[in-house]
Write an enzyme that holds these catalytic residues in place. Structure first.
Site, PDB file in Angstrom:
ATOM      1  N   CYS B  37      -2.145  -2.177  26.433  1.00 34.62           N
ATOM      2  CA  CYS B  37      -2.531  -3.510  25.954  1.00 34.62           C
ATOM      3  C   CYS B  37      -2.129  -4.588  26.951  1.00 34.62           C
ATOM      4  O   CYS B  37      -2.435  -5.765  26.757  1.00 34.62           O
ATOM      5  CB  CYS B  37      -1.890  -3.810  24.607  1.00 34.62           C
ATOM      6  N   CYS B 107       1.249 -13.438  22.484  1.00 30.56           N
ATOM      7  CA  CYS B 107       2.525 -13.278  23.208  1.00 30.56           C
ATOM      8  C   CYS B 107       3.689 -13.715  22.329  1.00 30.56           C
ATOM      9  O   CYS B 107       4.755 -13.094  22.338  1.00 30.56           O
ATOM     10  CB  CYS B 107       2.524 -14.117  24.491  1.00 30.56           C
TER      11      CYS B 107
END
Lengths: 404, 137
Positions: B37, B107
């Site tokens: 990812c 994030c």
């Protein structure tokens, strides 16, 4: 040395000042419409266009009459593929291409699939080359076109174009090639390569943006296309629209310069590229070259730096312009489909950097690039839990990741 | 993409980079994300078992600049907080502090997940080892 350093010459190239010089008069003094047949303004514009047509034809071993001007390679690719699909619809509806083609090819093919065409997307070998036997097997009596790029924009891998051309000729199938990355950089000859249609653009060969060309073979066979733009019947009826005379002059001049300087330039680029590769490999462990090194454009290097994510790497070398196959740098948030097609894992695709050396790069710039790359990769590896685990001997492929 | 000054600052001067002994009973380790990812965060915290206060935090992150900044910021915030206070850190706090654009919100989510994973690892160790030492605050 001027910063930032530009090493993204597969995306576009700066224009050569000699090209600009050639173009300038055609914006102001010699502004005529090349289709105006009844006064000197039109004649001088037409003369300039015909000179450019010859310059382009000479670079690829074609006849000037076989060059059709377009707005760029995306249009050339669209015109070639859609134009053939429509014109030869009675003969068949099958097109063969490859998984690593540019989006201008893949999306055009997808559009045609919706309209009833059948498209075969050939897989690639790990080195980025197509398998010629698979191509042979894919051709059916319904196949009308094979479209395979000359050289890839990400990994620089050069396809065995002459062999593909020979197979197509033998089977009576038209062969189109997207030559954007190859023309002007390595020898391309439509006769020896047996290419029927070839897409070219100005801005990858130190010419202007917004102008391109499509080579359309006139004999053996005479290729016909259904026009995709209707109007005044310019360009043998294949592409209507008033000709972009300054752009065409620029494209012609760019081709002429490439033809004159290609041998020396490609040797210089190869030397610089190999220096960069050797330097990075000597200073950093766990680097991987994506695609064949042997069948590769001399100015391309595509390398993965394991355990360092591409976007963070670009952030660290922010005074150097390169590009990455990392998902974070793409519009789709997917890692490079080209690297994927080669079987490069997503983990390594995220860590890939493409370097594209150009006419105006210097060895000093490459030395600076290598120095910065080495510093930043080391810094980010100190920050990378993956690098730490790998150094501890943990097999990352066996770890149960908490994917999100 | 333009980065905020705070993201650039954390990227250029990451705080609390490093690793702790993951076998120590007072250290909680959270590892989230996956290499496929494009981001993996390892966040560790060391808790004073008597006070329940996080005395030290360290991270290592494979990921984009925003992922690095999110985890670096998280370690700053964790220090001095109790375990329960740390659980209140929300990804939106990180988004606001770092002015993360929408495409980088994941994030911050990853950083929150890393905090939670590290704390849960610590708590598990405590309950196995010295259950009586885990007291509510």
């Amino acid at each position: 040395m001027k910063k930032p350093v530009y090493l993204d010459n597969h995306a576009t190239t700066p224009m050569d000042p000699r090209v600009l010089e050639a173009m300038l008069p055609y914006f102001t003094k010699m502004f005529g419409n090349a289709a105006s047949r009844n006064h000197s303004f039109g004649w001088e514009a037409e003369e300039a266009v015909e000179k450019a047509r010859k310059q382009i034809a000479d670079l690829i071993g074609a006849n000037p009459k076989e060059i059709i001007f377009t707005s760029g390679a995306t249009e050339s690719n669209n015109l070639a593929i859609k134009g053939v699909a429509e014109m030869y619809a009675e003969k068949g509806n099958h097109i063969i291409t490859a998984a690593t083609e540019h989006k201008a090819i893949l999306d055009t093919c997808k559009k045609l699939e919706k309209e009833g065409c059948r498209v075969t997307y050939l897989p690639l070998k790990a080195d980025g080359l197509i398998d010629l036997d698979m191509l042979r097997e894919a051709i059916t009596d319904k196949t009308i076109l094979v479209t395979i790029m000359y050289a890839n924009n990400e990994i620089g891998v050069i396809q065995p174009v002459a062999e593909i051309g020979a197979i197509c000729k033998e089977r009576g199938v038209l062969f189109h090639s997207d030559g954007v990355q190859a023309v002007g950089k390595i020898p391309v000859n439509v006769i020896t390569d047996k290419i029927d249609l070839l897409s070219i653009t100005g801005h990858k060969i130190y010419g202007p943006k917004g102008v391109g060309a499509l080579y359309v073979r006139r004999k053996g066979p005479r290729v016909q296309l259904t026009a995709q733009m209707d109007g005044g019947g310019h360009e043998r009826g294949m592409r209507s629209g008033t000709l972009n005379v300054p752009g065409i002059v620029g494209l012609g001049e760019a081709c002429a310069i490439c033809q004159k300087e290609m041998t020396a330039e490609s040797a210089r680029h190869r030397q610089m590229r190999d220096w960069l590769k050797n330097k990075l490999e000597a200073e950093l462990d766990e680097t991987f070259i994506n695609g064949s090194m042997e069948h590769r454009l001399p100015h391309n290097l595509n390398m993965s730096f394991a355990y360092v994510e591409g976007e963070s790497l670009l952030m660290g070398i922010n005074d150097i312009a390169v590009s990455s196959g990392s998902a974070c740098t793409s519009a789709t948030l997917e890692p490079s489909y080209v690297l994927k097609a080669l079987g490069v894992g997503d983990d390594l695709a995220h860590t890939s950097i493409r370097f594209g050396i150009g006419r105006f790069n210097t060895q000093e710039e490459l030395e600076y690039t290598a120095k910065r790359m080495i510093e930043v990769v080391r810094k980010l590896r100190d920050l990378s839990p993956l690098y730490e685990m790998a150094k501890e001997g943990i097999d990352l492929s066996k770890v149960q990741w908490a994917a999100h | 993409m333009a980065y905020s000054d705070k993201v650039l600052d954390h990227y250029n001067n990451p705080r609390n980079v490093g690793s702790m002994d993951k076998n120590s009973p007072n250290v909680g380790t959270g590892m989230v994300g996956a290499p496929e990812c494009g981001d993996v965060m390892k966040l560790q915290l060391m808790v004073n078992p008597d006070s329940g206060v996080i005395e030290d935090a360290k991270f290592k992150t494979f990921g984009c600049g925003s992922a690095i900044a999110s985890s670096s910021l998280a370690t700053e915030w964790l220090k001095g907080k109790t375990v329960d206070q740390a659980l209140e850190i929300k990804n939106t706090d990180i988004v606001n502090e770092l002015s993360l654009p929408p495409v980088k919100i994941h994030c911050s989510v990853l950083a929150e997940d890393a905090i939670k994973a590290a704390i849960s690892d610590y708590k598990q160790k405590q309950s196995v080892g010295q259950a009586e030492a885990v007291t509510a605050h």
